[in-house]
Scaffold this active site. Sequence first.
Site, PDB file in Angstrom:
ATOM      1  N   GLU A   1       0.806  -1.232   0.000  1.00 39.25           N
ATOM      2  CA  GLU A   1       0.000   0.000   0.000  1.00 39.25           C
ATOM      3  C   GLU A   1       0.838   1.282   0.000  1.00 39.25           C
ATOM      4  O   GLU A   1       0.595   2.193   0.788  1.00 39.25           O
ATOM      5  CB  GLU A   1      -0.953   0.001   1.198  1.00 39.25           C
ATOM      6  CG  GLU A   1      -1.982  -1.102   1.174  1.00 39.25           C
ATOM      7  CD  GLU A   1      -2.989  -1.000   2.318  1.00 39.25           C
ATOM      8  OE1 GLU A   1      -2.921  -0.032   3.102  1.00 39.25           O
ATOM      9  OE2 GLU A   1      -3.850  -1.887   2.426  1.00 39.25           O
TER      10      GLU A   1
ATOM     11  N   GLU B   1      -4.789  -9.020   1.510  1.00 37.88           N
ATOM     12  CA  GLU B   1      -5.544  -8.670   2.714  1.00 37.88           C
ATOM     13  C   GLU B   1      -7.018  -8.756   2.382  1.00 37.88           C
ATOM     14  O   GLU B   1      -7.489  -8.048   1.488  1.00 37.88           O
ATOM     15  CB  GLU B   1      -5.202  -7.262   3.219  1.00 37.88           C
ATOM     16  CG  GLU B   1      -3.821  -7.146   3.818  1.00 37.88           C
ATOM     17  CD  GLU B   1      -3.493  -5.736   4.285  1.00 37.88           C
ATOM     18  OE1 GLU B   1      -4.436  -4.976   4.627  1.00 37.88           O
ATOM     19  OE2 GLU B   1      -2.296  -5.396   4.307  1.00 37.88           O
TER      20      GLU B   1
END
Length: 807
Positions: free
Chosen positions: A441, A515
Amino acid sequence: MMHRTFCLFFGLLGLVAPTASCFAQTVPRQKTLFDNDWKFHFGHAADPQQDFDFTVANIFSKSGKAVGTAIDPRFADSTWQTLQLPHDWAVQLPFVEVDNFDVMAHGYKPVGGLFPETSIGWYRKHFQVARADSGQRFVIEFDGVFRDSQIWLNGFYLGNHPSGYTGVAYDLTDYLRYGEANVLVVRVDATQYEGWFYEGAGIYRHVWLHQYDPLHIPLHGVFVHAKVEGPQAIVTVEASVENETDTPVEGTVAAYLLDRDGKRLAESKADFSALPAHDTQTVVQHLTLPTPHLWSLDDPYRYRMVTEIQRNNKVVDRVETRFGVRTIEITPDRGMFLNGQHVMLQGVNCHQDHAGVGSAVPDALQYYRIRLLKEMGVNAYRASHNPPTPELLDACDSLGMLVMDENRLLNSSPAYLQQLEDLIVRDRNHPSVFMWSIGNEEPSQTSAIGRRIAQTLLQKQRELDPTRTSTYAADLANVYKGINEVIPVRGFNYRHEGVAPYHADHPEQPLVGTEMGSTVTTRGIYVVDSIRGYVPDYDSTHPWWSSTAEAWWTEAAAHPYWMGGFIWTGFDYRGEPTPYAWPNINSHFGVMDVCGFPKNIYYYYQSWWTDEDVLHLTPHWNWPGREGQPIKVWVNTNAETVELFLNGKSLGTKTMPRNEHLEWMVPYQPGKLEAVALKDGRKIRKKMETTGAAYRIVLTPDRTTLTPDGRDATVLNVSVQDKKGREVPDAQHLIRFSLDGTGRMLGVGNGDPSSHEPDQCPDGQWQRHLFNGKCQLIVQAGTQPGTFTIGATAEGLKAASVVIQMP
């Protein structure tokens, strides 16, 4: 330094009989645990006087000049605290309510730039080296220090290591005083965070002292990998040989392949000639392993490779490397295959802290946590978001758990490229590691800069380990820009609705859920409580950017192009409280709480991730004052149908949809709630009864026999029962602990995300409240054979005790 590579292939070798000289020599190489008897004291980031004059004494004006500071080997540290590593000083600090995002994200512990008085730690270690060993090389290795460590030996500066997650090693040889006292000093500066979650502070992983011959294999200098070819495997050994003498040397590198029982299966020997002084060469050898025993999730078999250096027919160095033989195939349309068998990744993300001990997790606790995950049906672990401790990988190797090993930051500067190299070189022999992750991210993930950085990291990964591939965890849906253009395996953080259209647009790129899910739940709580910061223990509440467990898993399970995914998270962890802030001090994301006690969502995954009979009812059935009011009852099972009964009266039968759950609204009446499920023609029963008052304490140890090495540890889970032996699920008693014997108590916890009770009780008054019927104590072995007894008491309850053996 010059590097040369010698590639030698020795053909197909059958079983080779042992030779008499192979293991007869005494090899000087030693690896000594350096965890005991450290001295510790807080410094001060803003006051030089309280920081032992570190920033005002001119310690760098001359080499070894450290007079009057804590760096000076003559400095008096007798009043400092004596402790054993691993050590996390942050877990010992009180919680503080501060209106600051980063403090909140780190669990409201007073560590960081706002807390100069508790963000600098000094460590000192006194030791001796025998005069007889003066011809050897000595290297100190730190597995992990959080963070920004500076290190001295006998007043001489060894170096600085900013990373809190990668290890670092320093050669001590030039600075040692043989036959005299030596002092190793470490200054740890935790004023700067690296993550947005609890990270701890201090020397929180092991420290090792290595001793070896000047002609040796450097640390992590052996890479063993295997390629299965039909009924056999070709095992490649790449061994670095370092000559730290002042003259050229000649010798041989021998590789011996042993099975688990030590039987010699194959051997090879290669010459190296005229290795120049202070030079390194890499010798590559190939051995043939007939009918290899493959490492797998259910049978995690490992071999040993012994690599020896011989000079003048004498063994001068020997390194033993554990490794596994297995095949990994990753496809864009059929997912992943382990040893030719399809494996759906049923994974979890985990941070590295645990209740009571913070980030200083004992080795035994790593195994405990992996066993809990395997019992749930987990087969893969993502180390989020940093290199894990080596013992975590050892646990995954030996118990059968795949690992996605993750780099800390997406950065190709020399410092961060070195961190990636350190990660890969350290971990590439672990059979559990099936894939690398280059980052998570990052803000630059869709830019040309991000793409170029990723290409540099991927090139380095392939150079160091061509046997594996990489992914990157992108919090993007159907986006093909930047890193996603070059990453071999596309990783999705949440946004699972974007997986199908992305696959349709890019069918040639494998994909995995890095995730997924991220339901927030509080164990044993069934209503929203915004005052205490609790959320219901159902798979129903999640942040805007995530989804329920059921939403993502039904999607992933239905499409073969998914490799599977990793839940956020396996355990609750300190910091990053969501959706509340104070009084919350840890997350609600875990399938289990910070102690490893299952929440309701655990049984959803266990239903669909295992073949075991699963039938679970929630909530408990103790609801005084709510008679006649509707209670939401969830059933998780992998049976075909479920009939629910209240006090013997049927509430109806329902069919269990695949990868889902069942619900009833049941008007509360005290008594017995029972589910009867039908699976493969068999009846499975589960009941929930209204209990009486708590009567006695129950201590349930994970193990009752420990090794008396001062390191081994075990978990004792605490619950209470009524007079009929039924566990009381809503008990909140204060449990007091005692220890009689040579062990020691390490930490306590209860899974309450808003508890501000201390995790460690240095005053000797060890205690913890139950949270919805449960709490936990972690104890550690002593150093002498014997026993110790753990006692647990509470007002109005029958006490309990457990004897721990240390034979």
